[in-house]
Design an enzyme around this catalytic site. Sequence first.
Site, PDB file in Angstrom:
ATOM      1  CG  HIS A  52       2.792  -4.089  11.758  1.00 31.01           C
ATOM      2  ND1 HIS A  52       3.484  -3.316  10.802  1.00 31.01           N
ATOM      3  CD2 HIS A  52       1.720  -4.920  10.834  1.00 31.01           C
ATOM      4  CE1 HIS A  52       2.974  -3.536   9.571  1.00 31.01           C
ATOM      5  NE2 HIS A  52       1.895  -4.948   9.747  1.00 31.01           N
ATOM      6  CG  ASN A  53       0.193   0.387  16.885  1.00 32.13           C
ATOM      7  OD1 ASN A  53      -1.638  -0.510  16.505  1.00 32.13           O
ATOM      8  ND2 ASN A  53       0.275   1.736  16.807  1.00 32.13           N
ATOM      9  CD  GLN A 109      -2.460   4.011   0.699  1.00 25.35           C
ATOM     10  OE1 GLN A 109      -1.727   3.062   1.018  1.00 25.35           O
ATOM     11  NE2 GLN A 109      -3.356   3.560   1.720  1.00 25.35           N
TER      12      GLN A 109
HETATM   13  P1  5GP Z   1       0.255  -7.255   7.852  1.00 26.20           P
HETATM   14  O1  5GP Z   1       1.278  -6.701   7.781  1.00 26.20           O
HETATM   15  O2  5GP Z   1      -0.703  -6.070   9.061  1.00 26.20           O
HETATM   16  O3  5GP Z   1      -0.483  -8.449   8.527  1.00 26.20           O
HETATM   17  O4  5GP Z   1      -0.195  -7.349   7.091  1.00 26.20           O
HETATM   18  C1  5GP Z   1      -0.991  -5.982   5.092  1.00 26.20           C
HETATM   19  C2  5GP Z   1       0.453  -5.640   4.968  1.00 26.20           C
HETATM   20  O5  5GP Z   1      -0.355  -5.320   4.050  1.00 26.20           O
HETATM   21  C3  5GP Z   1       1.129  -4.831   5.428  1.00 26.20           C
HETATM   22  O6  5GP Z   1       2.356  -4.399   6.265  1.00 26.20           O
HETATM   23  C4  5GP Z   1       1.310  -3.804   4.798  1.00 26.20           C
HETATM   24  O7  5GP Z   1       2.681  -4.139   3.935  1.00 26.20           O
HETATM   25  C5  5GP Z   1       0.878  -3.929   3.370  1.00 26.20           C
HETATM   26  N1  5GP Z   1      -0.935  -2.932   3.381  1.00 26.20           N
HETATM   27  C6  5GP Z   1      -1.625  -2.730   4.396  1.00 26.20           C
HETATM   28  N2  5GP Z   1      -2.419  -1.486   4.525  1.00 26.20           N
HETATM   29  C7  5GP Z   1      -1.454  -0.778   3.316  1.00 26.20           C
HETATM   30  C8  5GP Z   1      -2.313   0.668   3.003  1.00 26.20           C
HETATM   31  O8  5GP Z   1      -3.082   1.088   2.860  1.00 26.20           O
HETATM   32  N3  5GP Z   1      -0.820   0.723   1.967  1.00 26.20           N
HETATM   33  C9  5GP Z   1      -0.300   0.231   1.301  1.00 26.20           C
HETATM   34  N4  5GP Z   1       0.314   1.069   0.976  1.00 26.20           N
HETATM   35  N5  5GP Z   1      -0.243  -1.063   1.505  1.00 26.20           N
HETATM   36  C10 5GP Z   1      -0.740  -1.511   2.804  1.00 26.20           C
HETATM   37 MN    MN Z   2      -2.431  -6.775  10.061  1.00 33.37          MN
END
Ligand code: 5GP
Ligand code: MN
Length: 539
Positions: free
Chosen positions: A249-250, A453
Site C-alpha cells: 500500500h505504497n 489468487q
Molecule cells: P486496498 O487495501 O488496496 O484499498 O483494498 C483492496 C484489498 O483487496 C487489498 O487490501 C487486498 O486485501 C485485496 N486484494 C487486492 N488485490 C488483490 C489480489 O490480487 N489478490 C488478493 N488475494 N487480494 C487482493
Molecule cells: Mn488500495
Amino acid sequence: MATKIIYFTVNGRPERAELPLDCPAQDLKDLFRSAAEARPHDILKLYNPKGNLINISPRLEPNNPSSCYKLEVVAADCTSELLGVELAVALGFNFSTMEKRLQGLEKKILAQAVETPAVVYEMKKQVDLFREKLEVNVKASRVWSTSAGWGCSRSCLMDHTNPPLSTTRDLYAKPVMRSNTSLEVSEEVRQYLKTPSFDNWQWEDAEIMVLLQVMYTDLDFIATFNIEPEVLQHFLFEVYRRYNNIPFHNFKHCFCVTQMMYGLIWMTDLKSKIDSIDLLTMLTSAVCHDLDHTGYNNAYQINARTELALRYNDISPLENHHSAVAFEILEKRESNIFRNLTIEQYKRIREGIIQCILATDMTKHNEILSKFKTILPVFDFKNKDHKDVVITLMMILIKVSDISNEARPMEVAEPWLDCLLQEFYNQGDMEKLEGLPVTPFMDRDKVTKPSSQTGFIRFVLMPLFIELANLFPCLEQHIVYPVRKALDYYTEMEKALERDKQNRAQEKASKSKESPPGSQAASDAQTASVQECSKTAAQ
Ligand code: 5GP
Ligand code: MN
C-alpha cells in the site's frame, strides 16, 4: 506572522520547513542542523537545484517542491551514533552479531534465574533503535534517491545517461520536465498511459509524479477547474510524502489505481457521459484512497485496538483515515487543488471523495455490487437527476481500479502479488506474535501465491469486472479477458504445486520403505562408530 516555506531534501528524505520571514541566521542553521540530525560541529552545505552551493542566511529564497534545495552534512563525526549505512558496513559493524551476543547474554542471565539487568534492556533498545534508523535510511534513500531531484537539474527525468531499465522502456520516450510548469511527455507515453497494460515498474517515483500531472492536464482539469500547476505539484508532493514505504500500500499502488481509473475513463469515453466534476472526484479519490496506510488491515486495527480503530469506533478505520488525511492536505491553501471551486462544487467533491474512498473497504463489496446490479437495467447516462446511480458507478470504478492488478500483463501483475503477500505475511506474523486472531489469508503457513489468487479472482474479481463490462462491453477485452488468463495461470500453478507436493510425499514414503526403521540409517550407525573410535582414541 508572515512566514515562508522552504522545501529541501536531506539524506534523500524530503522535508518542508515553515519559517518566519525574518528568521535569524542562527535559528535557520539550527533548524537545518536538526533536520539533518547533525551534531553541533558538523558542517552543513546547502545546494540549489542547479547544484550550486548557497548560503544558509535569512535571505534564503522560499521555493516549491519542484525546485527543492538539497542539504548535506559534510563533516559528520564518525563516532556518532548517526553513522551512515555505508560507514557502518565499512567499519564492519554487524548487527546480527551484536544482536546474537545480546540474546546470548540475556539467555545466560535467564538461565541463572536472575532478573535481567536494566543495562541489557537499555543495550537492546539502543541496538533496535540503531537498526531501525539504518533501515529507515536505506528505505528512504532507495525511494527518494530517484526522486529527490524531482524537477531539479539532477533529476532522473532529465538524466539520459542512465541505461534503460528494460527494453520495453525504449519504446517510450522518457518524460522530460524542462521547467516547473511545462510538461513534456511524448504523445506515445500519453496514449500508453490510457491503457491497462501500462507498466508501472518501468518508471521512477519522480517520473510518476509527472505522469500524474499529465492525467490532470489531459482530462482538462487544469483548465476547467483553474488548478494552478504549482498547487497541483504541492498537492502531489504532499500525497507522495503521506504514502508509507511499505510493500504493497505504497505510492506506486496509489499510482496504479489512479492510472487504471484514468484508463477506464478513457476506454469508456466517460468524459462524454458524466460531469467533469465527477471525473475530478474519481481521479482524486484514486490518488488519495490509501493515504498513510500502515500495512495492517482493518481486522488488525480492530483486534489490536489501535488508535485508528478507537478514533473511528471500528467503522472502516483505515478508509476513514485515508479520507481524513486527504482533506488535511486539501485544507492547506498551497496544496488545495480545489481552491478555485465554488462552495457548492467543493461540497459536492468532498462528499464524492469521502463516498468513493469509503467504498474501497472490501467488507462493503457485496453491498455495493448488489446495488450496482439492481441499477444496471435502468442505467441511463442522459438522466442527470440520477445522482444516486452515478455515485454507485463511481464507487464501482474505484473498486475495480483498486483491485485491478490481475487485469494487467502478467509481468506487471505478478510482482504486485509478491508485494501483497509480503504485506499479508507481515501482518500474519504480527498477529501470531501478539496473540491476535490470525487473518486466514495472511498466514504464511497456509497461503501460497496461487491459493491466494484463484479464489480471489473467481469470487471477487470476475463477478465485479463482468458487471462493469455489462455496462461497458468494450471492457471485456481490456480487463475481463486478462483476468480470465490470470485465473488459468494460477489454476495451473496450483495444480503444479499440488502435483509437486504429492510427488514429494510419495518419494518420502518409498524412501522409508527402502530403509526399514531398524536401520534408521546408516547415518546413526556412522555416528555411533565415530563416537566409538574417539572413545578408543581417548583411551
Ligand atoms: P486496498 O487495501 O488496496 O484499498 O483494498 C483492496 C484489498 O483487496 C487489498 O487490501 C487486498 O486485501 C485485496 N486484494 C487486492 N488485490 C488483490 C489480489 O490480487 N489478490 C488478493 N488475494 N487480494 C487482493
Ligand atoms: Mn488500495
